[in-house]
Write a protein that holds these residues in place. Sequence first.
Motif, PDB file in Angstrom:
ATOM      1  N   PRO A  29     -84.142  -6.014 -11.082  1.00 44.08           N
ATOM      2  CA  PRO A  29     -84.799  -7.315 -11.098  1.00 44.08           C
ATOM      3  C   PRO A  29     -83.928  -8.354 -12.126  1.00 44.08           C
ATOM      4  N   ARG A  88     -78.738  -2.193  -9.365  1.00 44.46           N
ATOM      5  CA  ARG A  88     -79.139  -3.498  -8.789  1.00 44.46           C
ATOM      6  C   ARG A  88     -80.576  -3.344  -9.295  1.00 44.46           C
ATOM      7  N   GLU A 133     -82.847 -10.663  -7.765  1.00 46.31           N
ATOM      8  CA  GLU A 133     -82.086  -9.374  -8.463  1.00 46.31           C
ATOM      9  C   GLU A 133     -80.835  -9.757  -8.615  1.00 46.31           C
ATOM     10  N   ALA A 148     -81.848 -15.741  -9.835  1.00 44.42           N
ATOM     11  CA  ALA A 148     -81.205 -14.548 -10.953  1.00 44.42           C
ATOM     12  C   ALA A 148     -81.086 -15.296 -12.260  1.00 44.42           C
TER      13      ALA A 148
END
Length: 135
Positions: A87, A85, A78, A72
């Motif tokens: 990418p 939620r 994600e 992340a």
Amino acid sequence: MISLLKREFYFIRHGETDWNVQGLAQGHSGVRLQTVELLLDCLNRQLVPVVPAQGSVGASGDLAPLSHIALALAGEGEAWYEGERLPGAEALRRAGLQPLTPGAKEGISLINGTQVMTAIGGLACLQAQRLAQLA
């Protein structure tokens, strides 16, 4: 599909980030200041990496869950941001942050440790304390 930690998800993920920042900020891991600052910025902006509830036994480190946190930070994987939620790159963009390009030794520093089990253990202690007060 791998289930995610539900009710405790938010608290465990923030606990992991807290422990990650504490460990990396001591300066023994070889990470740059901007890496620690990005972790803090994610914490302060409530950007929470999506981490599967299964995949780590916590025996010799938390490689799988910490890898999801590192993904992340790099704009991969994600993350949760403002209830969505997303990418990783989109979550960082919406939070006004730039993805991390790990420098030398930073990749291993981000995924090596027991921050996940420490956060889960801390939450378990808190829940035990609440139960003892209710008894």
